[in-house]
Design an enzyme around this catalytic site. Structure first.
Site, PDB file in Angstrom:
ATOM      1  N   HIS A  77       8.400   7.807  49.358  1.00  0.00           N
ATOM      2  CA  HIS A  77       7.656   8.375  48.229  1.00  0.00           C
ATOM      3  C   HIS A  77       6.703   7.339  47.636  1.00  0.00           C
ATOM      4  CE1 HIS A  77       6.935  10.736  44.550  1.00  0.00           C
ATOM      5  NE2 HIS A  77       7.011   9.562  43.928  1.00  0.00           N
ATOM      6  N   GLU A  78       7.184   6.121  47.457  1.00  0.00           N
ATOM      7  CA  GLU A  78       6.319   5.079  46.894  1.00  0.00           C
ATOM      8  C   GLU A  78       5.176   4.741  47.845  1.00  0.00           C
ATOM      9  OE1 GLU A  78       6.558   4.592  43.902  1.00  0.00           O
ATOM     10  OE2 GLU A  78       8.545   5.487  43.669  1.00  0.00           O
ATOM     11  N   HIS A  93       2.272   7.012  47.379  1.00  0.00           N
ATOM     12  CA  HIS A  93       1.292   6.619  46.352  1.00  0.00           C
ATOM     13  C   HIS A  93       0.284   5.612  46.907  1.00  0.00           C
ATOM     14  CE1 HIS A  93       3.025   8.837  43.119  1.00  0.00           C
ATOM     15  NE2 HIS A  93       4.174   8.187  43.124  1.00  0.00           N
ATOM     16  N   HIS A 129      -3.757   6.052  47.104  1.00  0.00           N
ATOM     17  CA  HIS A 129      -4.708   5.058  46.606  1.00  0.00           C
ATOM     18  C   HIS A 129      -5.731   4.695  47.683  1.00  0.00           C
ATOM     19  CE1 HIS A 129      -5.269   1.033  44.236  1.00  0.00           C
ATOM     20  NE2 HIS A 129      -6.305   1.825  44.139  1.00  0.00           N
TER      21      HIS A 129
END
Length: 228
Positions: free
Chosen positions: A102-103, A106, A110
């Site tokens: 999940h991280e 991100h 980006h």
């Protein structure tokens, strides 16, 4: 003379908000703890999943750091760094690989210039700066019998609410990207259900935060109307 005790009538909204937050936090904590005990079949660790997905996306320059705390995992867009808690970084559970992926979601957002993430990053400093200041203005407006201060507090609080609203699609999209990557070979088909539960429980905390902000806005409006 009108007394500040009238604020008691808005406590119901505050209590509802506290209850929603508590339930959401309980759900994410209990789900995370449950699947933290379920080892993924391949035995791969959270760090390995994160590094593998990053490298597959050509994001070789994004470091992964281990940090203290529980569920303290996050991606820092300012330094382009992924930070994972010990249980996630070193763990080989379904919860560990799900949170790690999940991280990374991100980080991929980006790198791909995902508009909602960029907008959230722009609003985040404003929302953080005005968060506590809002209630200072409201209390000053009540004490000094100056309704315009309460109005200003409401306008500033909208930044917090907007931040929460924008956060929802950002988090949901990151989880969607995470599942796509996990299903590409990191976890088996029968482990996907557990991963979805972990990511779904985490998403509920953001839904809850948005609902709480909406209730807080109604509370502020109620206070303002009584003072006008």
């Amino acid at each position: 003379m009108y007394s500040p005790i009238y604020m008691d009538s808005t406590y119901a909204l505050m209590l509802i908000g506290i209850l929603i937050s508590a339930l959401a936090q309980y759900k994410v904590n209990s789900t995370f703890r449950k699947y933290l005990q379920v080892r993924n079949k391949s035995g791969i660790k959270g760090y390995q999943v994160a590094r593998g997905i990053l490298d597959s996306q050509g994001l070789y320059d994004i470091p992964i750091e281990m940090v203290g705390g529980v569920l303290s995992d996050h991606y820092d867009p300012r330094t382009r760094t992924i930070r994972l808690s010990k249980d996630v970084y070193s763990g080989d559970s379904i919860a560990s690989v799900s949170v790690a992926a999940h991280e990374v979601g991100h980080a991929i957002q980006h790198a791909s210039d995902y508009a909602p993430l960029n907008l959230r990053s722009m609003i985040a400093p404003v929302a953080a700066a005005t968060g506590n200041f809002v209630w200072i203005l409201v209390m000053m407006g009540i004490i000094l019998s100056f309704p315009k201060l309460i109005h200003i507090g409401i306008y500033l609080f909208l930044a917090t609410l907007l931040f929460q609203i924008i956060t929802l699609p950002v988090e949901i999209n990151a989880s969607k990207r995470a599942l796509q990557q996990l299903e590409s070979g990191y976890i088996s088909s029968d482990e996907v259900k557990g991963s979805k539960k972990v990511l779904g429980a985490a998403a509920m905390t953001y839904v809850a935060a948005t609902l709480v902000s909406v209730l807080q806005l109604f509370r502020l409006i109620s206070i303002s109307r009584r003072r006008d």
